[in-house]
Motif scaffolding. Structure first.
Motif, mmCIF file in Angstrom:
data_model
loop_
_atom_site.group_PDB
_atom_site.id
_atom_site.type_symbol
_atom_site.label_atom_id
_atom_site.label_comp_id
_atom_site.label_asym_id
_atom_site.label_seq_id
_atom_site.Cartn_x
_atom_site.Cartn_y
_atom_site.Cartn_z
ATOM 1 N N GLY A 190 0.815 -1.207 0.000
ATOM 2 C CA GLY A 190 0.000 0.000 0.000
ATOM 3 C C GLY A 190 0.848 1.256 0.000
ATOM 4 O O GLY A 190 1.977 1.277 0.499
ATOM 5 N N ALA A 191 0.298 2.340 -0.567
ATOM 6 C CA ALA A 191 1.033 3.607 -0.683
ATOM 7 C C ALA A 191 1.324 4.221 0.678
ATOM 8 O O ALA A 191 2.375 4.824 0.892
ATOM 9 C CB ALA A 191 0.251 4.591 -1.551
ATOM 10 N N ASP A 192 0.386 4.086 1.619
ATOM 11 C CA ASP A 192 0.588 4.696 2.941
ATOM 12 C C ASP A 192 1.816 4.131 3.642
ATOM 13 O O ASP A 192 2.615 4.861 4.224
ATOM 14 C CB ASP A 192 -0.647 4.479 3.820
ATOM 15 C CG ASP A 192 -1.861 5.244 3.333
ATOM 16 O OD1 ASP A 192 -1.680 6.334 2.760
ATOM 17 O OD2 ASP A 192 -2.987 4.756 3.523
ATOM 18 N N ALA A 193 1.972 2.814 3.579
ATOM 19 C CA ALA A 193 3.124 2.181 4.230
ATOM 20 C C ALA A 193 4.418 2.619 3.576
ATOM 21 O O ALA A 193 5.418 2.893 4.261
ATOM 22 C CB ALA A 193 2.987 0.662 4.167
ATOM 23 N N LEU A 194 4.426 2.686 2.242
ATOM 24 C CA LEU A 194 5.628 3.142 1.541
ATOM 25 C C LEU A 194 5.957 4.571 1.926
ATOM 26 O O LEU A 194 7.118 4.904 2.199
ATOM 27 C CB LEU A 194 5.437 3.025 0.028
ATOM 28 C CG LEU A 194 6.603 3.548 -0.820
ATOM 29 C CD1 LEU A 194 7.877 2.743 -0.560
ATOM 30 C CD2 LEU A 194 6.248 3.518 -2.309
ATOM 31 N N ARG A 195 4.963 5.443 1.947
ATOM 32 C CA ARG A 195 5.192 6.854 2.294
ATOM 33 C C ARG A 195 5.814 6.973 3.681
ATOM 34 O O ARG A 195 6.802 7.692 3.872
ATOM 35 C CB ARG A 195 3.867 7.630 2.226
ATOM 36 C CG ARG A 195 3.374 7.880 0.813
ATOM 37 C CD ARG A 195 1.922 8.335 0.800
ATOM 38 N NE ARG A 195 1.710 9.595 1.480
ATOM 39 C CZ ARG A 195 1.228 10.704 0.912
ATOM 40 N NH1 ARG A 195 0.935 10.695 -0.387
ATOM 41 N NH2 ARG A 195 1.045 11.803 1.596
ATOM 42 N N LEU A 196 5.240 6.294 4.656
ATOM 43 C CA LEU A 196 5.771 6.370 6.017
ATOM 44 C C LEU A 196 7.198 5.854 6.086
ATOM 45 O O LEU A 196 8.056 6.439 6.756
ATOM 46 C CB LEU A 196 4.880 5.556 6.970
ATOM 47 C CG LEU A 196 3.545 6.194 7.364
ATOM 48 C CD1 LEU A 196 2.662 5.170 8.057
ATOM 49 C CD2 LEU A 196 3.755 7.413 8.251
ATOM 50 N N SER A 197 7.484 4.760 5.382
ATOM 51 C CA SER A 197 8.817 4.163 5.446
ATOM 52 C C SER A 197 9.884 5.081 4.869
ATOM 53 O O SER A 197 11.052 5.006 5.244
ATOM 54 C CB SER A 197 8.831 2.826 4.709
ATOM 55 O OG SER A 197 8.708 3.010 3.306
ATOM 56 N N MET A 198 9.494 5.957 3.935
ATOM 57 C CA MET A 198 10.458 6.863 3.315
ATOM 58 C C MET A 198 10.616 8.175 4.081
ATOM 59 O O MET A 198 11.619 8.864 3.920
ATOM 60 C CB MET A 198 10.032 7.177 1.874
ATOM 61 C CG MET A 198 10.069 5.990 0.944
ATOM 62 S SD MET A 198 9.726 6.435 -0.767
ATOM 63 C CE MET A 198 8.104 7.171 -0.621
#
Length: 899
Positions: free
Chosen positions: A571-579
């Motif tokens: 999901g995009a939300d998880a990727l955003r947070l990880s970056m």
């Protein structure tokens, strides 16, 4: 009341929500409030979304969503860059491969090749748009721009003509960076330097007979250029060569080549490098060209152009003509060796200049090109006539533009202070064509072709950075006005509503690696063309690296992470947070799949917490959307009062952090608040004693605060828990602080309660008590007896207690494990829970095994032969095992002591 599915599925949610946002017009500015504008750094039209783009999109989306929720007039302008050299190269290679056409330029001609490139770009731009949407980027697609749009082309031509008329753009022959593979000039910024092993050749340049003294030796890594020397340069204080300064000599080279040189002196020469003598080759080194310009009145011979655009030696190279540079070097070295003039060869590490685009070595060559003069003081800025370089210095020195982090200001000034005239012409067909026409000796510079016959337009195009340097304002002009050629650029700007309202932009977010490529050029061009700075703030993000800190590289696919694959999986939300979380501005960060998966777990935690709140509402027969206000504070539990007070501190921290661009710090604070304070403690303490109004209120605030970071899941949850009259979360107002909800006493007491429950849990773990087994606990305290008595049911439930005794008498029960807090003693009676004899025997045996294991590793690490021969990774592994074993031994010793 709609029930949430058991699990959150991004694949079924994100596209639907993005379409809802876009269709609603939520991405468009309102025209009200304080303007807040971002110009999206345009991805290359050839490209595919990579992690650098993904980081940029995530950061900028946080900026714009926060501004929008603050009721600012938020505009995020998207677009793509035509990426001249890269795009033309990609299409030509594709034609060569698919159509077996060796030279597409010659076969197709300019018009047909450009048509094919334009078709390719149009398809590629569609792909990029969909990828930008996948990241959740809330940009205004109705204002999308492309650097080759007709309106932007008009701006490019207007600026070129204006700079030409002001004497800032000129045409001249100078040494430029020539890419022999792509057959075009490239800028200094498009060069990468790579250390490679080379050879330093020391040759006898002048014989003792010629000098009347000692022979003159020259050390060089490029002997093939020495036959193009105009002079020898020495330091004026170098006594070895003092008698030769000012004299001219004829130099005989192999294969009948003869050159004339003059010996000159310059303080830039390092007497300690090589032989202390530099062979000056003005046409094949920018440094040598500058030296030649300073001393050309002393030099009797003209520069010689030795190397051609194809990377081969020209006819001026005599018997070496037609050879590649490498072939000529090998041949000349062999010839010098046979003449006895090759004095020495030594290996050394030298920095090689490579083209960023082609990866091939760059040749400095003299060419007639178009340049921008950065030192001519004709720019009107703050009531003074300044050079472009001075303006670029002033805007940062005066604070008109600030750089985050500010340590990059030093880097910025170093580059500006050493800025040279900018070569803006490129020998390719794709791009903005130089707006100059020739007819014999007559030159016409204009935004349109001159009238009359016989004029031919310059075949070169402009550097891609020329057009992208206008990006912040050329994207805001009214395209209709640019079609009226009776209007000047000033007229167009004055009558373009978007430019007047939304420029300068608020922040430019990009990678620190293009601070010079692009950010500085936007400052240069925008201050000149508009009289404004392009942006108020520059936010620089770092590079995304692999788990072990290596740079991700296309040449090593195993190091790469495809953001679209990660979105599909987590999901995009998880990727955003990880970056974002853990990545400070200007600092490189490490990204790996497990990290992204970890933030997926956070998203799931938030989802499950929301399901719990909705279930509590259902059990209480309350519609969460009907809840509009909090109950009277006198009716609230300790946990309710504490979480409402903590909420105020978090809101203050998050708001201040976002205003000051501390995005990682904010992300960490939100993560901790949601996972620890809200889920692990407040929701647990709400079980069996839930206040639905507080549960719903605090969850709503969490969704609002988290929305800029993880917009999809928060929007989905908001639809189930929002007030009835509320719209989409993306349009929700940022919450203001409620100081009256601050309750320091409640927060302090809440922490006492948590610390007691944590200590009980630790005692259970330390004593190896089965997780489900209930145990008795005694708490001895005077200071907190009343508080802990009031919370006894929570302590018993969350500590899994069969019995809880709270006493003011500080008397340790017999055979009990203990923990000591500030003002509280916690005792766990062990009778009937632990077979101490059996436990001691087991621990003693394990202690002996560990001591033996530790002794073995210590012996290995103290062995010099092992340290000498073992790979560094193995040594680090052994050290890690030693630390782990020592830590375990310490815990066993403490346990034995307790028993």
């Amino acid at each position: 009341m709609a029930e949430l599915p058991k699990a959150y599925d991004p694949a079924l949610t994100e596209d639907r929500i993005y379409k809802m946002w876009e269709d609603s017009g939520a991405f468009k500015p309102t025209g009200k409030g304080e303007p807040f504008t971002i110009s999206m750094p345009p991805p290359n039209a050839t490209g595919q979304l990579h992690l650098g783009h993904a980081v940029m999109l995530a950061l900028e989306d946080i900026f714009i969503r926060f501004a929008r929720m603050q009721d600012k007039d938020a505009l995020w302008v998207p677009g793509t860059d035509h990426a001249a050299i890269a795009t033309e190269s990609v299409v030509i290679k594709r034609i060569q491969k698919e159509e077996k056409m060796p030279d597409p330029r010659a076969k197709l001609g300019r018009e047909e090749l450009l048509r094919r490139i334009a078709d390719f770009v149009e398809k590629s731009r569609g792909t990029i748009r969909s990828q930008v949407r996948k990241m959740g980027s809330s940009c205004d697609w109705s204002r999308e721009r492309y650097t080759m749009d007709e309106s932007l082309n008009r701006c490019v031509n207007e600026v070129f003509c204006s700079m030409y008329n002001d004497g800032l753009i000129y045409r001249g022959e100078r040494v430029v960076n020539w890419d022999t593979a792509l057959q075009t000039t490239i800028s200094d910024d498009e060069i990468v330097h790579e250390d490679r092993e080379g050879t330093l050749y020391t040759i006898e340049y002048l014989s003792a007979k010629q000098t009347g003294g000692a022979a003159v030796h020259v050390a060089t890594s490029r002997p093939e250029t020495k036959i193009g020397d105009s002079a020898l340069v020495v330091h004026p204080d170098d006594k070895r060569y003092h008698s030769l300064i000012g004299k001219s000599f004829t130099v005989q080279w192999p294969r009948g080549i003869e050159t004339k040189i003059t010996v000159i002196a310059d303080h830039s020469i390092d007497p300690a490098f090589g032989t202390g003598v530099l062979g000056l080759t003005p046409f094949h080194s920018k440094t040598d060209e500058e030296l030649w310009k300073r001393h050309k009145g002393e030099i009797t011979s003209a520069p010689i152009h030795l190397i051609g655009e194809n990377g081969r030696m020209r006819k001026e190279a005599g018997g070496y003509a037609g050879m590649t540079v490498e072939e000529a070097r090998a041949a000349l070295v062999e010839d010098l060796r046979s003449e006895g003039r090759l004095v020495k060869e030594e290996k050394y590490t030298q920095p090689i200049s490579l083209s960023y685009r082609s990866g091939k070595p760059v040749e400095p060559l003299p060419k007639l090109q178009w340049f921008i003069d950065v030192n001519k003081p004709v720019v009107q800025w703050k009531g003074k006539s300044m050079s472009l370089k001075q303006v670029m210095q002033d805007v940062v020195q005066s604070g008109d533009i600030s750089i985050v982090p500010d340590r990059f200001e030093k880097t910025y000034f170093h580059w500006i202070d050493n800025l040279q005239d900018w070569c803006i012409s490129r020998q390719i067909w794709w791009g903005h064509r130089v707006p100059v026409w020739y007819k014999g000796e007559e030159i016409s510079v204009g935004t349109t072709a001159p009238g009359g016959k016989g004029f031919e337009q310059d075949s070169d195009t402009l550097d891609t950075w020329f057009s992208s340097a206008l990006w912040t304002w050329s994207t805001l002009v009214d395209p209709k006005l640019t079609q009226d050629f009776s209007l000047s650029l000033s007229d167009i700007l004055k009558n373009s509503p978007d430019f007047q309202r939304y420029h300068p932009t608020a922040v430019m977010e990009t990678g620190y690696d293009i601070l010079f490529f692009w950010v500085a050029r936007m400052i240069l061009m925008t201050t000149y063309a508009t009289g404004q700075v392009p942006f108020r703030k520059v936010y620089l993000h770092g590079l995304v690296r692999t788990r072990d800190g290596k740079k991700m590289s296309k040449s090593h696919p195993e190091t790469m992470i495809d953001p679209l694959d990660m979105i599909s999986k987590y999901g995009a939300d998880a990727l955003r947070l990880s970056m974002i979380v853990g990545q400070g501005p200007g600092a490189d960060s490490r990204l790996y799949e497990e990290k992204i998966a970890g933030y997926r777990n956070f998203i799931n935690k938030l989802w499950n917490a929301s399901r719990f709140v909705l279930m509590q509402c259902e059990q209480a027969g309350v519609d969460p959307q009907s809840i509009e206000k909090l109950p009277d504070v006198s009716t609230l539990s300790l946990a309710d009062r504490a979480i409402l007070s903590r909420e105020q501190a978090v809101m203050q921290h998050v708001t201040d952090g976002l205003i000051n661009y501390r995005l990682s710090e904010v992300g960490e604070a939100l993560y901790s608040y949601v996972w620890d304070d809200y889920c692990d403690w407040y929701l647990e303490l709400s079980k069996g004693n839930a206040n639905t109004a507080v549960l719903v209120h605090t969850l709503r605030k969490i969704l609002i605060l988290l929305h800029p970071y993880c917009p999809f899941v928060t929007e989905e949850l908001w639809s189930s828990i929002k007030p009835k009259k509320a719209g989409m979360l993306i349009a929700e107002q940022w919450p203001g602080l409620k100081p009256e909800r601050k309750d320091a006493k409640a927060e302090a007491e809440f922490l006492v309660l948590i610390s007691v429950i944590q200590s009980i849990r630790k005692l259970r773990t330390d004593q190896n008590i089965e997780p489900g087994k209930q145990v008795p606990i005694t708490l001895c305290t005077d200071a907190h007896a009343e508080l802990l008595t009031s919370q006894a049911e929570h302590i018993k439930r969350m500590g899994k207690l069969s019995e809880l005794t709270i006493s003011g008498t500080k008397q340790k029960p017999a055979d009990a494990a203990s923990a000591f807090l500030d003002g509280i003693e916690v005792y766990l009676p062990l009778e009937g829970l632990v077979d101490t004899g059996k436990e001691k025997t087991s621990l003693t045996k394990e202690q002996a095994n560990l001591e033996k294991f530790i002794s073995g590793i210590e012996g290995k690490l103290q062995n010099k032969e092992f340290i000498k021969k073992a790979p560094p990774a193995l040594i680090e592994e052994q050290k890690a095992k030693l630390c782990e074993a020592q830590d375990k031994l310490k815990k066993i010793s403490e346990r034995l002591k307790a028993l």
